[in-house]
Design a protein around this motif. Sequence first.
Motif, mmCIF file in Angstrom:
data_model
loop_
_atom_site.group_PDB
_atom_site.id
_atom_site.type_symbol
_atom_site.label_atom_id
_atom_site.label_comp_id
_atom_site.label_asym_id
_atom_site.label_seq_id
_atom_site.Cartn_x
_atom_site.Cartn_y
_atom_site.Cartn_z
ATOM 1 N N LEU A 11 25.015 -34.381 -106.445
ATOM 2 C CA LEU A 11 24.017 -34.956 -105.542
ATOM 3 C C LEU A 11 23.718 -34.037 -104.368
ATOM 4 O O LEU A 11 22.997 -34.409 -103.456
ATOM 5 N N ILE A 37 31.463 -40.707 -104.361
ATOM 6 C CA ILE A 37 30.397 -41.350 -105.117
ATOM 7 C C ILE A 37 31.015 -42.545 -105.847
ATOM 8 O O ILE A 37 32.023 -42.412 -106.533
ATOM 9 N N SER A 42 26.114 -45.102 -105.964
ATOM 10 C CA SER A 42 25.906 -45.165 -104.522
ATOM 11 C C SER A 42 26.865 -44.208 -103.820
ATOM 12 O O SER A 42 27.872 -43.780 -104.381
ATOM 13 N N ILE A 43 26.548 -43.885 -102.587
ATOM 14 C CA ILE A 43 27.327 -42.917 -101.819
ATOM 15 C C ILE A 43 28.292 -43.662 -100.917
ATOM 16 O O ILE A 43 27.887 -44.537 -100.151
ATOM 17 N N ARG A 56 22.842 -46.701 -101.174
ATOM 18 C CA ARG A 56 22.016 -45.971 -102.144
ATOM 19 C C ARG A 56 21.553 -44.645 -101.542
ATOM 20 O O ARG A 56 21.362 -44.523 -100.335
ATOM 21 N N ALA A 57 21.312 -43.681 -102.412
ATOM 22 C CA ALA A 57 20.883 -42.349 -101.965
ATOM 23 C C ALA A 57 19.528 -42.386 -101.262
ATOM 24 O O ALA A 57 19.221 -41.504 -100.475
ATOM 25 N N VAL A 76 18.803 -38.118 -99.221
ATOM 26 C CA VAL A 76 19.704 -37.592 -100.251
ATOM 27 C C VAL A 76 19.037 -37.590 -101.620
ATOM 28 O O VAL A 76 19.205 -36.658 -102.400
ATOM 29 N N SER A 77 18.261 -38.612 -101.921
ATOM 30 C CA SER A 77 17.619 -38.661 -103.246
ATOM 31 C C SER A 77 16.637 -37.513 -103.441
ATOM 32 O O SER A 77 16.381 -37.100 -104.569
ATOM 33 N N ALA A 80 19.092 -34.340 -104.109
ATOM 34 C CA ALA A 80 19.966 -34.415 -105.287
ATOM 35 C C ALA A 80 19.450 -33.554 -106.438
ATOM 36 O O ALA A 80 18.258 -33.436 -106.667
#
Length: 101
Positions: A11, A37, A42-43, A56-57, A76-77, A80
């Motif tokens: 990620l 993770i 989810s982080i 969630r990212a 983050v999404s 990733a």
Amino acid sequence: MQRSPAALARLGLRHDEPIRFRRNNTGRWVVGKVVGIEPDGSILLRDPDGSARSLRAEVVEIRRPGSQGRLRWRVVSDVAVTWEQLEMFGTDPVAPTLFDE
């Protein structure tokens, strides 16, 4: 839960890296630290009080260099690495070719 550096690298994260989120998705940003993770993707992070949170990212941000090299917060999404998901389909990614050989 996965805490290995390889799992976090998928990620684009590192252990104990600063990460920010909003409590209840409103208000001011709170800076915590990446822990791992979760099995659902989810982080897991620790907030400044030491409490664990799984988010969630799409709702957390990390600092990454922008287009001019200056650090800025990014979701983050967006950061990733998505190539890892290709393994789910059982095929290796292949570069397209223009001519059949």
